[in-house]
Scaffold this active site. Sequence first.
Site, PDB file in Angstrom:
ATOM      1  NE  ARG A  35      -2.265  -4.266  -0.913  1.00  7.44           N
ATOM      2  CZ  ARG A  35      -1.780  -3.631   0.160  1.00  7.44           C
ATOM      3  NH1 ARG A  35      -0.689  -4.072   0.728  1.00  7.44           N
ATOM      4  NH2 ARG A  35      -2.409  -2.577   0.655  1.00  7.44           N
ATOM      5  CG  ASP A  75       1.626  -3.281  10.712  1.00  9.98           C
ATOM      6  OD1 ASP A  75       2.497  -2.690  10.044  1.00  9.98           O
ATOM      7  OD2 ASP A  75       0.820  -4.079  10.202  1.00  9.98           O
ATOM      8  CB  THR A 121       3.014   0.332   7.025  1.00 13.20           C
ATOM      9  OG1 THR A 121       1.625   0.224   7.370  1.00 13.20           O
ATOM     10  CG2 THR A 121       3.817   0.058   8.280  1.00 13.20           C
ATOM     11  N   GLY A 149       0.839  -1.202   0.000  1.00  8.45           N
ATOM     12  CA  GLY A 149       0.000   0.000   0.000  1.00  8.45           C
ATOM     13  C   GLY A 149       0.871   1.248   0.000  1.00  8.45           C
ATOM     14  CG  ASP A 204       4.111  -7.367   6.893  1.00 10.59           C
ATOM     15  OD1 ASP A 204       3.594  -6.606   6.043  1.00 10.59           O
ATOM     16  OD2 ASP A 204       3.447  -8.168   7.574  1.00 10.59           O
ATOM     17  NE  ARG A 215      -3.846  -5.548   5.574  1.00  7.77           N
ATOM     18  CZ  ARG A 215      -3.095  -5.463   4.488  1.00  7.77           C
ATOM     19  NH1 ARG A 215      -1.801  -5.582   4.577  1.00  7.77           N
ATOM     20  NH2 ARG A 215      -3.646  -5.258   3.315  1.00  7.77           N
ATOM     21  CG  ASP A 234      -1.618  -0.538   8.533  1.00  4.42           C
ATOM     22  OD1 ASP A 234      -2.330   0.430   8.196  1.00  4.42           O
ATOM     23  OD2 ASP A 234      -1.682  -1.650   7.975  1.00  4.42           O
TER      24      ASP A 234
HETATM   25  O1  F6P Z   1      -1.371  -1.658   5.041  1.00  4.36           O
HETATM   26  C1  F6P Z   1      -1.864  -0.402   4.718  1.00  4.36           C
HETATM   27  C2  F6P Z   1      -3.355  -0.477   4.450  1.00  4.36           C
HETATM   28  O2  F6P Z   1      -3.799   0.838   4.161  1.00  4.36           O
HETATM   29  C3  F6P Z   1      -4.187  -1.092   5.568  1.00  4.36           C
HETATM   30  O3  F6P Z   1      -4.448  -0.192   6.611  1.00  4.36           O
HETATM   31  C4  F6P Z   1      -5.407  -1.511   4.800  1.00  4.36           C
HETATM   32  O4  F6P Z   1      -6.071  -2.593   5.425  1.00  4.36           O
HETATM   33  C5  F6P Z   1      -4.858  -1.936   3.476  1.00  4.36           C
HETATM   34  O5  F6P Z   1      -3.624  -1.272   3.320  1.00  4.36           O
HETATM   35  C6  F6P Z   1      -5.754  -1.608   2.311  1.00  4.36           C
HETATM   36  O6  F6P Z   1      -5.173  -2.101   1.167  1.00  4.36           O
HETATM   37  P1  F6P Z   1      -5.674  -1.756  -0.305  1.00  4.36           P
HETATM   38  O7  F6P Z   1      -5.279  -0.345  -0.628  1.00  4.36           O
HETATM   39  O8  F6P Z   1      -4.974  -2.744  -1.163  1.00  4.36           O
HETATM   40  O9  F6P Z   1      -7.174  -1.916  -0.299  1.00  4.36           O
END
Ligand code: F6P
Length: 346
Positions: free
Chosen positions: A76, A134, A130, A15, A107, A176, A132
């Site tokens: 991804r 995390d 990130t 992301g 990660d 997440r 997040d």
């Molecule tokens: O890991 C970053 C994040 O924004 C999370 O908070 C979220 O769950 C996920 O990516 C969303 O991913 P995407 O943009 O692929 O929907």
Amino acid sequence: MGGFMGSIGILTGGGDCPGLNAVIRAIVKKAEDAGKSCVGILEGWRGMIEGETMPLDTASTGDMVASGGTILGTSRTNPFKREGAVEAIKENFSKLDLEVLIAIGGDDTLGVAARLFEEEALPTVGVPKTIDNDLPGTDFTFGFDTAVNIATEAVDRIHTTAKSHRRCIVVETMGRHVGWIAAYTGVASGADVVLVPEKPIDVDKVAEILKRNRSRGKEYNVVVVSEGAQFQPGDYVSKAGEVDEFGNVRLGGVGVVLADLIEDKTGYETRTVVLGHIQRGGAPSTFDRILATRFGLKAAELALERDYGKMVALRGNRIDVVPIKECLTGVKALDDEFVALTEAFS
Ligand code: F6P
């Protein structure tokens, strides 16, 4: 040690988040000052597999400290899940004349960089990112500060409309499997209740707190819930069947489910706001611009010194260096102090 002949490859995976371009800018600047060239790999590991690149120099990246997203694009893509992809990466490493590859990611992206280093002896360096927050091994990642500033500003606005209408408004944040974004946002914006993945949601308790706050004279309520919060441990609200190449489920929807339950239990008119990708978009905060720049300069230093298999990290207020695999040791969940902080005003 021989001369440094090849280029420094740079990719961004997973992301996106505010600050990626500031990292790229800093790496390119430091490399060029040392007489080295950089090449951008397009859309994360997909670009490495397919050999898709773009030129990077200080002229084209010099003004990027304040820009959001990533000029390289992202994906991804997991090479370890695709037939022949790791071989293709190794071939492209030579074809593109890369001396080292700097992977900027979470990660998943850094897990690939660690495996390529450990199992395939490819020279990689990691930069953790990130929203997040995390990732183990680093106290903070850039992107998080921007995300919580955006979310806090949004919830501040929610307060005034919730108050005017005497409503309860549930705000769903990203994050997440950890509650850092929800915790910071909820506490900073004075929400009635903050719900995080680290603790199962007790709807009766939530309703009780909201009613108690009304009985004390508050005419409205704001609830902040992380997208990863669960009613039963391990039972995430997600888009059924949507899993990416790294096995991540697509979360979303807990706010809507919760709002219905709150309305049933309290009788208060309740709405839901899902902040979604707004939290990842736009310009980085000052904190993130600085952290991203410090990470980029240190990552370039590791590349120039051929100190591979390492990741830059923030420890206290110092930029440190740890093995990339350190960020793969599970998730950095909210600790007890922060869980208590989310409960202190409930
Ligand atoms: O890991 C970053 C994040 O924004 C999370 O908070 C979220 O769950 C996920 O990516 C969303 O991913 P995407 O943009 O692929 O929907």
